[in-house]
Design a protein around this motif. Structure first.
Motif, PDB file in Angstrom:
ATOM      1  N   ALA A 150       0.467   2.087  -4.161  1.00 17.17           N
ATOM      2  CA  ALA A 150      -0.891   1.978  -4.694  1.00 17.17           C
ATOM      3  C   ALA A 150      -1.359   0.528  -4.624  1.00 17.17           C
ATOM      4  O   ALA A 150      -0.587  -0.388  -4.913  1.00 17.17           O
ATOM      5  CB  ALA A 150      -0.925   2.468  -6.135  1.00 17.17           C
ATOM      6  N   VAL A 156      -0.989   4.628  -9.914  1.00 14.92           N
ATOM      7  CA  VAL A 156      -0.365   5.617  -9.039  1.00 14.92           C
ATOM      8  C   VAL A 156      -0.872   7.015  -9.398  1.00 14.92           C
ATOM      9  O   VAL A 156      -1.086   7.863  -8.531  1.00 14.92           O
ATOM     10  CB  VAL A 156       1.169   5.551  -9.161  1.00 14.92           C
ATOM     11  N   LEU A 159      -3.813   8.315  -7.467  1.00 15.37           N
ATOM     12  CA  LEU A 159      -3.481   8.857  -6.147  1.00 15.37           C
ATOM     13  C   LEU A 159      -2.886  10.256  -6.269  1.00 15.37           C
ATOM     14  O   LEU A 159      -3.136  11.119  -5.427  1.00 15.37           O
ATOM     15  CB  LEU A 159      -2.497   7.927  -5.435  1.00 15.37           C
TER      16      LEU A 159
END
Length: 235
Positions: A150, A156, A159
C-alpha cells in the motif's frame, strides 16, 4: 486538521496513520480537560518522519519507536522528551463477507498466503515484518507477483475493501475501524511482533513546555481506555 487551520495557541503534532484514531480521541479529551487546543496531522509514517526531519513547525511527533530514535539521532526531536505511549499488534483482514482462511497457526497462515490471489502489506513496521516473514518461509519469490504494498498513508484495509487485495496485513489499530473488511485475527503468537509507538517534542517547537504536558497526559493511566478501544495496549 491541517496546518492552515492551526490556531495561534494550538499545540501542533504529526503522527503516523496507526495512531490517528487514538490521538484524535485523546487530543480532544486533553483539550476539554486542559483548555489547550491540539491539532494533529495524520500521514504515512515515512512522510511524517520526513516532514519532521525537514524542520516543519510541529511541536510533537508520534511514530514507531525506531523512527523516533532516528529523528533523535538527527537532532530533530529532543531525546529526553521521548515518551512510549502504546504497543500495537499486527492483524489480518479480508473483505467483508469473504471466506475466512485459517490463520490460527504459523503453518496455517503460510498456507493461506500461498493460496491467496493477492497479499497486501504496508510501508510501516508491520510491512517490514511481513516481508521478513515471507523470506523466512521461503515463499517470497513464489508470491512476488501477487504482493501489493500500500502507498504511504493508504491503509491496507482500503485495498482489501476495494478488492485489490485478498489478504491484508497491518496494525490492528489501522484495520479495525475500516468499513468493508473483516479482521479475522492477529498474527499467531509465535510470529507476532508488537510495535511500540512513541512521542517526542520536536526541536522546531516553540511550545515545548505545553507539548511535554500533553505527552505526559498521553502516557498517563487516563489514556489507557482510549488506547485499548482502538486496538492498542498501554506501555
Amino acid at each position: 486538521m491541517t496546518l492552515e487551520s492551526r490556531e495561534v495557541d494550538a499545540i501542533m503534532g504529526i503522527c503516523s496513520m496507526a495512531m490517528r484514531h487514538v490521538l484524535a480521541e485523546l487530543g480532544a479529551a486533553y483539550e476539554r480537560q486542559a483548555g489547550q487546543p491540539v491539532d494533529i496531522v495524520s500521514v504515512g509514517g515515512i512522510d511524517a518522519a520526513r516532514r519532521v526531519g525537514n524542520g516543519e513547525a510541529f511541536d510533537f511527533v508520534v511514530l514507531a519507536d525506531d523512527a523516533i530514535e532516528r529523528l533523535a539521532s538527527a537532532g530533530c526531536v529532543d531525546p529526553k522528551s521521548r515518551t512510549d505511549l502504546a504497543r500495537s499488534a499486527v492483524a489480518i483482514a479480508v473483505a467483508a463477507g469473504a471466506k475466512r482462511p485459517d490463520v490460527s497457526s504459523e503453518s496455517a497462515l503460510r498456507d493461506a498466503v500461498l493460496r491467496a490471489r493477492s497479499i497486501g502489506y504496508s510501508t510501516g513496521p508491520s510491512g517490514a515484518h511481513i516481508v521478513r516473514l515471507f523470506e523466512r518461509w521461503g515463499i517470497a519469490e513464489t508470491i512476488a507477483s501477487r504482493v501489493v504494498q500500500a502507498p504511504p498513508g493508504i491503509p491496507v484495509g482500503t485495498l482489501v475493501a476495494q478488492g485489490d487485495v485478498e489478504l491484508g496485513f497491518q496494525q490492528l489499530s489501522e484495520l479495525m475501524h475500516l468499513p468493508g473488511i473483516e479482521v479475522i485475527g492477529l498474527l499467531p503468537a509465535e510470529i507476532q511482533v508488537a510495535t511500540v509507538f512513541s512521542a517526542a517534542v520536536c526541536t522546531a517547537s516553540k511550545s515545548r513546555a505545553a507539548a511535554k504536558a500533553l505527552l505526559s497526559f498521553l502516557a498517563s493511566p487516563e489514556a489507557d481506555a482510549a488506547k485499548r478501544h482502538h486496538g492498542m495496549e498501554p506501555v
